[in-house]
Design an enzyme around this catalytic site. Structure first.
Site, short mmCIF file in Angstrom:
data_model
loop_
_atom_site.label_atom_id
_atom_site.label_comp_id
_atom_site.label_asym_id
_atom_site.label_seq_id
_atom_site.Cartn_x
_atom_site.Cartn_y
_atom_site.Cartn_z
N SER A 1 0.70 -1.00 0.06
CA SER A 1 -0.13 0.20 0.14
C SER A 1 1.08 1.24 -0.02
CB SER A 1 -0.87 0.17 1.28
OG SER A 1 -1.65 0.90 1.32
N CYS B 1 -12.75 1.79 17.59
CA CYS B 1 -13.86 2.30 18.34
C CYS B 1 -15.04 2.00 17.35
CB CYS B 1 -13.67 3.75 18.29
SG CYS B 1 -15.23 4.66 19.01
N1 PLP Z 1 -2.39 -4.21 6.43
C1 PLP Z 1 -1.73 -3.60 7.20
C2 PLP Z 1 -0.66 -4.66 8.05
C3 PLP Z 1 -1.85 -2.18 7.81
O1 PLP Z 1 -1.08 -1.67 8.44
C4 PLP Z 1 -2.91 -1.85 6.84
C5 PLP Z 1 -3.24 -0.24 7.28
O2 PLP Z 1 -3.20 0.25 8.30
C6 PLP Z 1 -3.63 -2.20 5.77
C7 PLP Z 1 -3.23 -3.64 5.77
C8 PLP Z 1 -4.52 -1.75 4.97
O3 PLP Z 1 -4.10 -0.97 4.15
P1 PLP Z 1 -4.78 0.02 3.13
O4 PLP Z 1 -4.99 1.43 4.31
O5 PLP Z 1 -3.96 0.49 2.22
O6 PLP Z 1 -6.01 -0.65 2.89
#
Ligand code: PLP
Length: 386
Positions: free
Chosen positions: A197, A329
């Site tokens: 991401s 939350c």
């Molecule tokens: N996986 C992990 C380990 C994350 O920390 C996050 C976001 O906090 C995500 C997936 C989700 O990613 P995105 O915000 O791009 O949907």
């Protein structure tokens, strides 16, 4: 009051060099990458250039990269894309995964799949032995993260994937918190599917990628137009993709320097908190061996009573300091972090957790300021509650 931002595991500022690279695609070069005319072809050329660079960075082939809207979509597409291509009915994961893995697998459970949570050690790691002991002929998929977003604990992914490969089971790895920060190479890690991401490594929000190893049992999950060679429908986010590519290029190029700088700040943070709180502060997860950018602590008052993490977070915010806790939350109720509960903390302890996540632009003064502020807030609270 200037903002002191220690929430880089939640999101990061977009690097100005990334903004520069994206701007033409937000202004003049706005063609749809699927259009046949020259505007479309121009966008497509840039998308393919960055696809190639992203693929090279992680040791993949360009055709193995599918652009998505971020980590959550990549995880969903990885999980359901594998499940619908295999006959097995069990999914193996761990209780410390991000909800972007846990909630899709819970959804799969409603569709008739069985979830098996591999045991974790005291830091939250899954060991190869723990994984091996829960695999069966019915295992369709293993999904285990690289670095945990709350504690920074890093799973031994190469060893875990080797176990899966021996059993012929696809291995998906959520590398959202590790890519761009520590080396991520699909063959070194041995993963079959990998999620990333952009907004976690100084790229734009709402864009990510899924790597699917060629030959892996996987079929498309998001249906629509024939974009991404029919593997993910939807108009490509050209500025986002270009921005993600540039951000990954910069993060990879600056990796060694960032590890040194951020690692030093984490050491300073730990020492500062130890000096300020002595035995009343507890460091969570694999504090010395985990990711250099995440520091998770559980704070108690001088009598050893766990302090409410949300109260601390809001008071730090009043002082301009942004950090986070793992609590979710839901409908006005604060639920303790599922990661802390999985690590064996009781609800009160889990709710007293704070996560400071450090970025490349943080400074030693900011660390001092955060430690000082937290100390003042805790002593104020202790005096009030005496
Ligand atoms: N996986 C992990 C380990 C994350 O920390 C996050 C976001 O906090 C995500 C997936 C989700 O990613 P995105 O915000 O791009 O949907």
């Amino acid at each position: 009051m200037p903002t002191v931002y220690f929430d880089h595991a939640a999101t990061t500022p977009v690097d100005p060099r990334v903004v520069e690279t994206m701007l033409p695609f937000l202004k003049d070069d706005y063609g749809n990458a699927a259009s046949i005319h020259h505007m479309g072809r121009k966008s497509n050329v840039h998308v393919e250039t960055w696809r190639g660079k992203i693929a090279r960075t992680i040791g993949a082939e360009p055709a193995e990269i599918i652009f998505t809207s971020g980590g959550t979509e990549s995880n969903n597409a990885a999980i359901f894309g594998v499940l619908q291509s295999r006959t097995g009915k069990q999914i193996v994961t761990s209780r410390t995964e991000h909800s972007a893995v846990l909630h899709p697998v819970e959804q799969a459970q409603k569709m008739g799949y069985q979830i098996i949570y591999a045991d974790i050690d005291e830091h939250g790691k899954v060991t190869p032995e723990a994984l091996e002991s829960v695999l069966s002929e019915n295992t369709a998929l293993v999904s285990l993260m690289h670095a945990n977003n709350e504690t920074g604990t890093v799973n031994p992914v190469t060893d875990l994937s080797a176990v899966c490969s021996r059993h012929g089971i696809p291995f998906h790895c959520d590398t959202v918190q590790s890519i761009g920060k520590i080396p991520v190479h699909v063959d070194d890690l041995g993963v079959d599917l990998l999620s990333m991401s952009a907004h976690k490594f100084n790229g734009p929000k709402g864009v990510g990628a899924l790597y699917v190893r060629s030959g892996c049992d996987w079929s498309p999950w998001v249906h629509g137009g024939s974009q991404e060679r029919g593997r993910r429908g939807g108009t490509l986010n050209v500025p986002g993709i270009v921005g993600m590519g540039r951000a990954l290029e910069l993060a990879t190029g600056d990796m060694a320097g960032n590890i040194t700088h951020i690692g030093k700040l984490k050491t300073q943070f730990k020492q500062g908190l130890r000096d300020a709180f002595g035995d009343t502060i507890r460091f969570n997860g694999d504090v010395d061996g985990g990711m250099h950018h995440i520091l998770s602590v559980t704070v108690s008052d001088s009598r050893g009573e766990p302090l409410d993490g949300e109260m601390l977070l809001l008071n730090l915010d009043i002082e301009g300091i942004c950090c986070s806790n793992g609590s979710a939350c839901t409908s006005g109720t604060v639920n303790p972090s599922h990661v802390m509960l999985a690590l064996g903390y009781n609800e009160e302890m889990a709710k007293s957790t704070l996560r400071f996540s450090i970025g490349k632009s943080n400074t030693t003064d900011e660390v001092d300021q955060a430690v000082r502020s937290l100390k003042e807030i805790v002593s104020r609270h202790t005096v009030l509650s005496l």
